[in-house]
Design an enzyme around this catalytic site. Sequence first.
Site, PDB file in Angstrom:
ATOM      1  N   HIS A  21       0.834  -1.207   0.000  1.00 32.77           N
ATOM      2  CA  HIS A  21       0.000   0.000   0.000  1.00 32.77           C
ATOM      3  C   HIS A  21       0.864   1.251   0.000  1.00 32.77           C
ATOM      4  CE1 HIS A  21       0.418   1.098   4.206  1.00 32.77           C
ATOM      5  NE2 HIS A  21       0.104  -0.132   4.560  1.00 32.77           N
ATOM      6  N   HIS A  24       3.872   1.830   2.336  1.00 35.73           N
ATOM      7  CA  HIS A  24       5.108   1.124   1.985  1.00 35.73           C
ATOM      8  C   HIS A  24       5.851   1.898   0.887  1.00 35.73           C
ATOM      9  CE1 HIS A  24       2.506  -2.599   3.044  1.00 35.73           C
ATOM     10  NE2 HIS A  24       3.132  -2.179   4.122  1.00 35.73           N
ATOM     11  N   CYS A 135      -1.536 -10.891  20.947  1.00 35.10           N
ATOM     12  CA  CYS A 135      -2.335 -10.580  19.750  1.00 35.10           C
ATOM     13  C   CYS A 135      -1.687 -11.295  18.575  1.00 35.10           C
ATOM     14  CB  CYS A 135      -2.382  -9.072  19.481  1.00 35.10           C
ATOM     15  SG  CYS A 135      -3.096  -8.705  17.851  1.00 35.10           S
ATOM     16  N   CYS A 138      -0.611  -8.850  15.680  1.00 36.49           N
ATOM     17  CA  CYS A 138       0.648  -8.122  15.916  1.00 36.49           C
ATOM     18  C   CYS A 138       1.798  -9.099  16.100  1.00 36.49           C
ATOM     19  CB  CYS A 138       0.618  -7.310  17.208  1.00 36.49           C
ATOM     20  SG  CYS A 138      -0.603  -6.047  17.262  1.00 36.49           S
ATOM     21  N   CYS A 154      -7.001  -5.935  21.255  1.00 35.55           N
ATOM     22  CA  CYS A 154      -5.717  -5.332  20.850  1.00 35.55           C
ATOM     23  C   CYS A 154      -5.989  -3.883  20.455  1.00 35.55           C
ATOM     24  CB  CYS A 154      -5.141  -6.108  19.662  1.00 35.55           C
ATOM     25  SG  CYS A 154      -3.863  -5.191  18.799  1.00 35.55           S
ATOM     26  N   HIS A 157      -5.613  -3.684  16.485  1.00 31.22           N
ATOM     27  CA  HIS A 157      -6.475  -4.474  15.602  1.00 31.22           C
ATOM     28  C   HIS A 157      -7.907  -4.610  16.084  1.00 31.22           C
ATOM     29  CE1 HIS A 157      -2.371  -5.707  14.427  1.00 31.22           C
ATOM     30  NE2 HIS A 157      -2.912  -5.541  13.240  1.00 31.22           N
ATOM     31  N   LYS A 308      -7.948   7.386   8.692  1.00 31.86           N
ATOM     32  CA  LYS A 308      -6.926   6.352   8.651  1.00 31.86           C
ATOM     33  C   LYS A 308      -7.110   5.487   7.405  1.00 31.86           C
ATOM     34  CE  LYS A 308      -5.453   2.703  11.672  1.00 31.86           C
ATOM     35  NZ  LYS A 308      -5.716   1.871  12.807  1.00 31.86           N
ATOM     36  N   LYS A 311      -8.507  -0.982   4.786  1.00 28.70           N
ATOM     37  CA  LYS A 311      -9.178  -1.773   3.761  1.00 28.70           C
ATOM     38  C   LYS A 311     -10.634  -2.010   4.124  1.00 28.70           C
ATOM     39  CE  LYS A 311      -7.061  -4.674   0.500  1.00 28.70           C
ATOM     40  NZ  LYS A 311      -6.503  -5.950   0.109  1.00 28.70           N
TER      41      LYS A 311
END
Length: 685
Positions: A21, A24, A135, A138, A154, A157, A308, A311
């Site tokens: 994405h 990156h 988690c 993570c 978490c 997440h 944020k 997806k």
Amino acid sequence: MTEPRTLYLTTPIYYVNDVPHVGHAYTTIAADVVTRARRLAGHDAFLLTGTDEHGQNIERIAREKGIPEQRHCDLISGQFRDLWASLDIRYDDFIRTTEDRHRRGALHLWSKLREATAPDGRPAIYRGKYSGWYCSRCEGFKDEEELKQPGNLCPDHELPCDWTEEENFFFRLSAYAEWLRDEIESGRIRIDPVGRRNEVLSVVRGGLQDFSLSRARVKWGIPIPEQPDHVLYVWVDALSNYITALGFADDAPAFRRYWAGAGERFHLIGKDIIRFHCLYWPALLKAAGVPVPTRFFAQGWITKNGRKLSKTTGNVIDPVKLVKDYGPDAVRYFLLREGVYGQDWDFTDSAFVTRFNADLANDLGNLVSRALTMARNYCEGKVPPTAGLPPAGAVGREALLQTDAALGNPAGARQGVLDRYEQLDFAAALGEIWSWVSQLNQRIVQQAPWEMAKDPKRREDLEAFLYRLLEAIRISAVLVGPVMPRAAARILGMLGREAGEPARDDLEWGKLEPGRALGAIEPLFPRLDKAGAGAAPVAPSPKKEKPVSEPSSPEPVVPPVIAGSSTAPAAVPAAGPADKIDIADFGKVELRVAQVLEAEKIPGSKKLLKLQVDLGDEKRQIVAGIADSYAPEALAGRKVVIVANLKPAKLMGVESNGMVLAATHEGKAVLLSVEGESAPGSKVR
Ligand code: MSP
């Protein structure tokens, strides 16, 4: 002897959980720019990137897809490499944690850690029992106070964590707290931006917990020799990539040159992975007796429309699509220009289109096309001679050309840009280049070289001006090269320079060789219309240039008012009431705003100019009878109004697809101009 400024730069290795994405891409582009800029400054630099392929998440995803883990990793890792190729990222190596060289290197690190003694005299690694909230997304344990309640979720997440107990190998991080604090406070380990450094220091002051180095429940990883049912903790596996890629297992020459002997061991990271990088990694290396990193830079977060990237909510920015739609240079430019590296910023499609049109199409694109068109028309397509240049500091022509800040020897400006790259202040580096680009554009308007061209006595002035202009453009291209390597190469090609990596001495003034043939002029960044990004482009105001009259011509007058696809009537009698037209008749005429991309004289005609215009969604050629009022160079970038739906016609054998509107004043054409913002292609009513 190792070059003291040898740079070893890395990006995080990216998880292959999902396709790449924009976050990156952001880190990897920044890393590529830093490396290219370092090489431009004359230093040795090595860029490493790669993919992080082990762990429970990959096991789960491969199971869900019904394919072996390695197959899944191969597919996604390949997509990262494809994206980097499409973005012109030039890395020196790409490491994958499923490669054998990585496994061997990671286990070599493990064996060194097994023998290590911590600063408190006890073994750096010990066996212990771990219990805590885990988690699996993570792949890490969470502190009780971090969890979101109810449900022990978490914090990242928002999925429930599991209470987990296992027998593990631990690393005695707590014993390294003082050493870490010293290294960071002294600047031997430099962490930027300063806010992130303070954050890390406050974690150290709050007390460091030992962490476990192995995992019992994970299969897809690197098994530990002493206990093959355990794999190396995913973060230790991942962090070690930075040395395994260089041949750490074999003490390879690359490892000695770019890690042990490097002047800078520099990791680019995101703010999410600071703790692992700035605390765990240096402590592990210290324990293993390996030199530690010297620098970290944590980039900020990109959001989209204030939200944020996610997806699940569909708020994503697909880097593959961006490159397909706009090309690599524009994507690289926008990501580094729009936000301050190190701070969070918001991505919007409309900002992308605005920057594209204003900075790339207008400022840079027009500068290059105007300068080269003038060199083509006035200097037979060759780099003009410099013989007319006065010695540095002389008054007279020097003052006339006002070369000091804009066209002269911009040594300070060049170093300033390199320094900004060095500080990863990409927006400021580009800001400096663009302030120069806009000074050059202004200088063209002020000096009106097309006026000089009319006066044979000013030939030397003209050549000196154009030489300096082209040379300033060449240096701008070299400076912008780390961010936009493709555009830089194209500009240098148009200037008749051979392809190849620009080097430090390309930043010296005076490299253009007089008499050398210039290359073909090609548009660099054709303007975008709203269709491109689903957002209305905010077009910058056109550069205002006063029309320049050329000496009247003996050639019989083509009606100056208009020229275009039909030979316009020489004089249009005023319409009497009976001749008035209906609004519906007027509606048949399609008037649109067009932006002139290029203009040139038509050989054999004193009146006609051949224009290439941008109509937003298409490029057109129009012949206009305005040569006695406008020099071709004064037209590039200018917005005009055209009749867009005329049948094509030929004038002096040149095809014309439309008609440019102009009024007449004392027998000369005066173009209709467009006030304020309006994108090429806009309808005129
Ligand atoms: N595999 C680990 C890193 C191991 S390094 C030894 C990892 N991978 S990741 O795929 O999640 O990539 C994280 C990095 O991507 C971040 O550190 C940051 O550089 C970049 N970004 C991810 N999302 C981002 C944004 N929304 N904005 C900017 N950069 C972000 O963590």
